[in-house]
Design an enzyme around this catalytic site. Structure first.
Site, mmCIF file in Angstrom:
data_model
loop_
_atom_site.group_PDB
_atom_site.id
_atom_site.type_symbol
_atom_site.label_atom_id
_atom_site.label_comp_id
_atom_site.label_asym_id
_atom_site.label_seq_id
_atom_site.Cartn_x
_atom_site.Cartn_y
_atom_site.Cartn_z
ATOM 1 N N TYR A 305 0.842 -1.196 0.000
ATOM 2 C CA TYR A 305 0.000 0.000 0.000
ATOM 3 C C TYR A 305 0.876 1.244 0.000
ATOM 4 O O TYR A 305 1.812 1.324 0.786
ATOM 5 C CB TYR A 305 -0.857 0.068 1.268
ATOM 6 C CG TYR A 305 -1.903 -1.005 1.355
ATOM 7 C CD1 TYR A 305 -2.780 -1.235 0.313
ATOM 8 C CD2 TYR A 305 -2.026 -1.777 2.498
ATOM 9 C CE1 TYR A 305 -3.750 -2.218 0.399
ATOM 10 C CE2 TYR A 305 -2.997 -2.765 2.595
ATOM 11 C CZ TYR A 305 -3.857 -2.977 1.539
ATOM 12 O OH TYR A 305 -4.810 -3.943 1.629
ATOM 13 N N GLU A 378 -24.913 2.131 16.134
ATOM 14 C CA GLU A 378 -25.629 2.571 14.919
ATOM 15 C C GLU A 378 -26.051 4.038 14.980
ATOM 16 O O GLU A 378 -26.409 4.623 13.952
ATOM 17 C CB GLU A 378 -26.847 1.670 14.681
ATOM 18 C CG GLU A 378 -26.443 0.270 14.245
ATOM 19 C CD GLU A 378 -27.637 -0.668 14.105
ATOM 20 O OE1 GLU A 378 -28.680 -0.381 14.732
ATOM 21 O OE2 GLU A 378 -27.514 -1.676 13.396
#
Ligand SMILES: [Zn+2]
Ligand SMILES: [Zn+2]
Length: 414
Positions: A305, A378
């Site tokens: 990467y 959430e």
């Protein structure tokens, strides 16, 4: 810019859909380069919104394009789709239904936020400038051997071209940051990473007569400590580097000196020049250690990467917009991390802004990504939607205009 007020108004109506989508993706996780079902759901959703959709890019990659009604800039938004080989330990009614596979890196959050952002912006497209390109990539979590990472494949397939994007945004959930907060880095965000292979070849001999051979297991023990000493004392401590070995193998039997030892490791750095310096310095040292021990010592490093860097100017604009969207006290500065992320392939091709969304219940213990117990809050989903939709709408304007504060803290004007 009362457009942001409209975004704010829309948010309330979309919270239920954010959660439902996230839970649905959570129940059916798929491993890197196997995201067939996920990509199907994504493509259908974007088609239903009326976006121009392309599928099958670099594997299961999907791109959806939404056009505003006024001329402006092309802004891309990336979400990753893959999950991890883990058995979920969280007991919810929406826990993974696929044995041994789990969304433990929050890519289910990323998917849901990206899709609902596409819905929100398409609801407002008559008011928007420019073009929005939603990029859903496969295989962020390190592709299977011999396959290319999703971001790299999608960049090679030209998803940032024709017309070229002026900016690409990416978000990752952060389990050590409270819900409602965002962390950003003005430039270097995450490390570049290489896969390193160290091979030590000795000379086999009877275990009773090591003087007749060269023992690569003993040499590997010496070389490993020498390497850490080299990093600690020959590299300027102000330039962080990490070199760790995660696997070692060699030898066949307890009473025979091994012929060869192979070590595989991970090398991480925040500057390319420092990468060069470490590799060149290590090779020089290894030549000396080889001479001293009689073993052949080889080191190879394959970049996996690139360093993930935000574009400084885009970063300034994005942070100004986020400050207006969320209030300054919700923004935290990110220190460059030694982890890596293949969003860096997008960031190497186009001005990029990558940021972190807090998913920790305030007051709760921090959790870890890639853990079978990862259970992000959430309540973070609407914050992610607000940030993503607000940023995209602001950055697609032909000229950057600082959006006005929506709700809460004192307005910032620019
Ligand atoms: Zn991950
Ligand atoms: Zn991830």
């Amino acid at each position: 810019m009362d457009l942001l007020k409209e975004i704010q108004t829309q948010l309330a109506g979309l919270a239920g859909e954010l959660t439902a989508l996230r839970r649905q993706f959570h129940q059916y996780p798929e491993l890197s380069h196997q995201e067939e079902r996920t990509a199907g759901v994504v493509a259908q959703y974007l088609q239903d919104l009326g976006l121009n959709v392309q599928t099958g890019i670099a594997g299961h990659g999907v791109v959806g394009t939404l056009r505003g009604s006024r001329p402006g800039r092309v802004v891309a938004y990336r979400a990753d789709m893959d999950a991890l080989p883990l058995t979920e330990k969280v007991k919810t009614s929406w826990r993974s239904r696929v044995p041994g596979v789990m969304h433990a890196c929050g890519h289910d959050f990323h998917l849901s936020i990206a899709l609902v952002t596409a819905r929100l912006l398409s609801n407002l497209k008559d008011r928007l400038a420019g073009e929005f390109r939603f990029i859903f990539q496969p295989a962020e979590e390190g592709p299977p051997r011999g396959e290319v990472s999703g971001a790299r494949g999608m960049v090679a397939a030209g998803v940032l071209d024709n017309p070229p994007v002026a900016a690409i945004l990416g978000l990752h959930v952060a389990p050590n940051l409270d819900v409602g907060h965002i962390r950003y880095g003005p430039e270097v965000v995450m490390a570049g990473a290489d896969r390193v292979i160290l091979t030590i070849t000795g000379k086999a001999a009877h275990g009773a007569t090591p003087h007749r051979g060269v023992d690569p297991i003993l040499v590997s023990a010496q070389v490993l400590t020498q390497i850490q000493g080299f990093l600690a004392q020959k590299i300027d401590a102000r330039h962080p580097v990490v070199l760790t070995f995660g696997s070692i193998s060699g030898g066949t039997r307890f009473n025979i000196l091994a012929e060869k030892v192979t070590l595989e490791g991970s090398f991480r750095y925040l500057e390319d020049a420092v990468r060069q310096e470490v590799l060149a310095g290590l090779k020089k040292q290894l030549a000396g250690w080889s001479q001293a021990t009689g073993a052949k010592i080889e080191l190879s490093a394959q970049p996996i990467y690139p360093i993930l860097k935000n574009d400084p100017q885009l970063s300034q604009q994005a942070v100004a917009a986020l400050r207006s969207l969320l209030g300054a006290k919700r923004l935290k500065l990110h220190q460059p991390a030694m982890g890596s992320e293949d969003f860096s392939y997008f960031a190497a091709q186009a001005p990029a802004f990558y940021f972190f969304l807090g998913v920790r219940t305030p007051g709760a213990q921090g959790q870890a990504l890639h853990s079978p117990e990862f259970a992000p809050d959430e309540a973070a989903l609407p914050w992610g939607l607000r940030a993503a939709a607000g940023l995209l709408a602001a950055l697609s304007e032909p000229e950057f205009i600082l959006p006005q504060m929506v709700g809460g803290a004192s307005p910032t004007r620019g």
